[in-house]
Scaffold this motif. Sequence first.
Motif, PDB file in Angstrom:
ATOM      1  N   GLU A 125     -49.186  32.450  59.084  1.00  0.00           N
ATOM      2  CA  GLU A 125     -50.276  32.737  60.010  1.00  0.00           C
ATOM      3  C   GLU A 125     -51.608  32.365  59.400  1.00  0.00           C
ATOM      4  O   GLU A 125     -51.833  32.558  58.204  1.00  0.00           O
ATOM      5  CB  GLU A 125     -50.261  34.225  60.352  1.00  0.00           C
ATOM      6  CG  GLU A 125     -51.200  34.585  61.474  1.00  0.00           C
ATOM      7  CD  GLU A 125     -51.192  36.077  61.746  1.00  0.00           C
ATOM      8  OE1 GLU A 125     -50.607  36.481  62.761  1.00  0.00           O
ATOM      9  OE2 GLU A 125     -51.769  36.814  60.941  1.00  0.00           O
ATOM     10  N   CYS A 126     -52.507  31.847  60.236  1.00  0.00           N
ATOM     11  CA  CYS A 126     -53.850  31.512  59.761  1.00  0.00           C
ATOM     12  C   CYS A 126     -54.598  32.797  59.415  1.00  0.00           C
ATOM     13  O   CYS A 126     -54.635  33.735  60.207  1.00  0.00           O
ATOM     14  CB  CYS A 126     -54.623  30.744  60.823  1.00  0.00           C
ATOM     15  SG  CYS A 126     -56.331  30.468  60.342  1.00  0.00           S
ATOM     16  N   SER A 127     -55.179  32.817  58.232  1.00  0.00           N
ATOM     17  CA  SER A 127     -55.874  34.018  57.772  1.00  0.00           C
ATOM     18  C   SER A 127     -57.185  34.239  58.528  1.00  0.00           C
ATOM     19  O   SER A 127     -57.743  35.331  58.492  1.00  0.00           O
ATOM     20  CB  SER A 127     -56.140  33.923  56.270  1.00  0.00           C
ATOM     21  OG  SER A 127     -56.702  32.661  55.956  1.00  0.00           O
ATOM     22  N   GLU A 128     -57.669  33.205  59.223  1.00  0.00           N
ATOM     23  CA  GLU A 128     -58.934  33.353  59.965  1.00  0.00           C
ATOM     24  C   GLU A 128     -58.723  33.559  61.460  1.00  0.00           C
ATOM     25  O   GLU A 128     -59.180  34.528  62.026  1.00  0.00           O
ATOM     26  CB  GLU A 128     -59.815  32.109  59.765  1.00  0.00           C
ATOM     27  CG  GLU A 128     -60.475  32.026  58.397  1.00  0.00           C
ATOM     28  CD  GLU A 128     -61.466  33.166  58.163  1.00  0.00           C
ATOM     29  OE1 GLU A 128     -62.160  33.558  59.118  1.00  0.00           O
ATOM     30  OE2 GLU A 128     -61.519  33.658  57.023  1.00  0.00           O
ATOM     31  N   CYS A 129     -58.040  32.588  62.109  1.00  0.00           N
ATOM     32  CA  CYS A 129     -58.000  32.637  63.575  1.00  0.00           C
ATOM     33  C   CYS A 129     -56.688  33.190  64.126  1.00  0.00           C
ATOM     34  O   CYS A 129     -56.585  33.425  65.326  1.00  0.00           O
ATOM     35  CB  CYS A 129     -58.282  31.256  64.161  1.00  0.00           C
ATOM     36  SG  CYS A 129     -56.904  30.107  64.028  1.00  0.00           S
ATOM     37  N   GLY A 130     -55.692  33.388  63.266  1.00  0.00           N
ATOM     38  CA  GLY A 130     -54.464  34.031  63.721  1.00  0.00           C
ATOM     39  C   GLY A 130     -53.427  33.095  64.339  1.00  0.00           C
ATOM     40  O   GLY A 130     -52.365  33.547  64.754  1.00  0.00           O
ATOM     41  N   LYS A 145     -52.582  24.652  55.694  1.00  0.00           N
ATOM     42  CA  LYS A 145     -53.917  24.803  56.303  1.00  0.00           C
ATOM     43  C   LYS A 145     -53.826  24.810  57.827  1.00  0.00           C
ATOM     44  O   LYS A 145     -53.053  24.064  58.409  1.00  0.00           O
ATOM     45  CB  LYS A 145     -54.832  23.649  55.873  1.00  0.00           C
ATOM     46  CG  LYS A 145     -55.291  23.748  54.439  1.00  0.00           C
ATOM     47  CD  LYS A 145     -56.687  23.140  54.280  1.00  0.00           C
ATOM     48  CE  LYS A 145     -57.399  23.632  53.043  1.00  0.00           C
ATOM     49  NZ  LYS A 145     -56.925  23.020  51.807  1.00  0.00           N
ATOM     50  N   CYS A 146     -54.654  25.652  58.446  1.00  0.00           N
ATOM     51  CA  CYS A 146     -54.647  25.783  59.902  1.00  0.00           C
ATOM     52  C   CYS A 146     -55.201  24.528  60.577  1.00  0.00           C
ATOM     53  O   CYS A 146     -56.264  24.039  60.194  1.00  0.00           O
ATOM     54  CB  CYS A 146     -55.476  26.995  60.293  1.00  0.00           C
ATOM     55  SG  CYS A 146     -55.629  27.224  62.062  1.00  0.00           S
ATOM     56  N   ASP A 147     -54.490  24.012  61.593  1.00  0.00           N
ATOM     57  CA  ASP A 147     -54.960  22.842  62.342  1.00  0.00           C
ATOM     58  C   ASP A 147     -56.275  23.133  63.057  1.00  0.00           C
ATOM     59  O   ASP A 147     -57.126  22.258  63.195  1.00  0.00           O
ATOM     60  CB  ASP A 147     -53.937  22.444  63.427  1.00  0.00           C
ATOM     61  CG  ASP A 147     -52.698  21.817  62.809  1.00  0.00           C
ATOM     62  OD1 ASP A 147     -52.738  21.447  61.626  1.00  0.00           O
ATOM     63  OD2 ASP A 147     -51.689  21.717  63.541  1.00  0.00           O
ATOM     64  N   ALA A 148     -56.407  24.356  63.556  1.00  0.00           N
ATOM     65  CA  ALA A 148     -57.565  24.675  64.389  1.00  0.00           C
ATOM     66  C   ALA A 148     -58.824  24.917  63.564  1.00  0.00           C
ATOM     67  O   ALA A 148     -59.903  24.488  63.947  1.00  0.00           O
ATOM     68  CB  ALA A 148     -57.271  25.895  65.248  1.00  0.00           C
ATOM     69  N   CYS A 149     -58.683  25.606  62.418  1.00  0.00           N
ATOM     70  CA  CYS A 149     -59.914  25.982  61.711  1.00  0.00           C
ATOM     71  C   CYS A 149     -59.884  25.662  60.222  1.00  0.00           C
ATOM     72  O   CYS A 149     -60.873  25.891  59.523  1.00  0.00           O
ATOM     73  CB  CYS A 149     -60.224  27.457  61.954  1.00  0.00           C
ATOM     74  SG  CYS A 149     -59.150  28.576  61.066  1.00  0.00           S
ATOM     75  N   GLY A 150     -58.776  25.150  59.716  1.00  0.00           N
ATOM     76  CA  GLY A 150     -58.723  24.722  58.316  1.00  0.00           C
ATOM     77  C   GLY A 150     -58.538  25.837  57.292  1.00  0.00           C
ATOM     78  O   GLY A 150     -58.400  25.568  56.100  1.00  0.00           O
TER      79      GLY A 150
END
Length: 212
Positions: A125-130, A145-150
């Motif tokens: 899970e993305c630690s920032e945007c979920g 790394k998250c595609d949406a927010c890195g």
Amino acid sequence: MKIILLGAPGAGKGTQAEKMSEKLNIPAISTGFIIRQAIADKTEIGIMAKEYIDKGLLLPDEVVIKLLLERLEKDDCKNGYILDGFPRTIAQAEALVTNNIFIDKVVDIELADERIVERLSGRRECSECGKTYHVAYHKPSVDGKCDACGAPLKRRKDDEPETIKNRLAVYHKQTEPLKEYYIKKGLLVAVDSQEEVAKTTDKVFEAMGVKL
Ligand code: ADP
Ligand code: ZN
């Protein structure tokens, strides 16, 4: 349109909620995400919630109902929404009724328990945007790394094998009866979760009778 996504943890509700949100242009609202945010912000509810969530137990109904109703007050909800992870008990479903919230469709995403364990243990899970990913089935374009927010991806604490077992038991006991509840109301459609995210999304829209 107001939609509920039902299903065991790890069946793919969250991922489908995001896809549906993009396509229908209404927000996806995850009570799990709201709760994890409260935990990260160390709010009063967050501090209390941590004990439940880490054990794989459901939070008390009145707490989650309050969090959800607050969220639904926001402006972005006025044209409808997708509920991901709410209701999880009959009492929560009844709270929607008493608050005059009329649901158009309930989509149940089905997956066998064995597969769920495999999915949840590989979930990140993305630690920032979920946003959620999977090490084998739904990889980000850049590893870790998250595609949406890195932001970096991490495994949720409640995705540890022991906790997964508890969450499944809780699901069968407390949440699964909602299937019968919504069948009786004539609102339920069921879809088998597919290996490929996009295939499940197609099936969901087909089952809902939505043409895109
Ligand atoms: P999953 O669907 O993968 O279990 P969620 O993010 O929806 O993940 O939920 C994680 C945890 O948050 C649950 O195990 C539970 O502790 C808590 N939670 C989320 N939604 C609810 C709810 N509607 N009622 C009670 N507890 C909830
Ligand atoms: Zn992100």
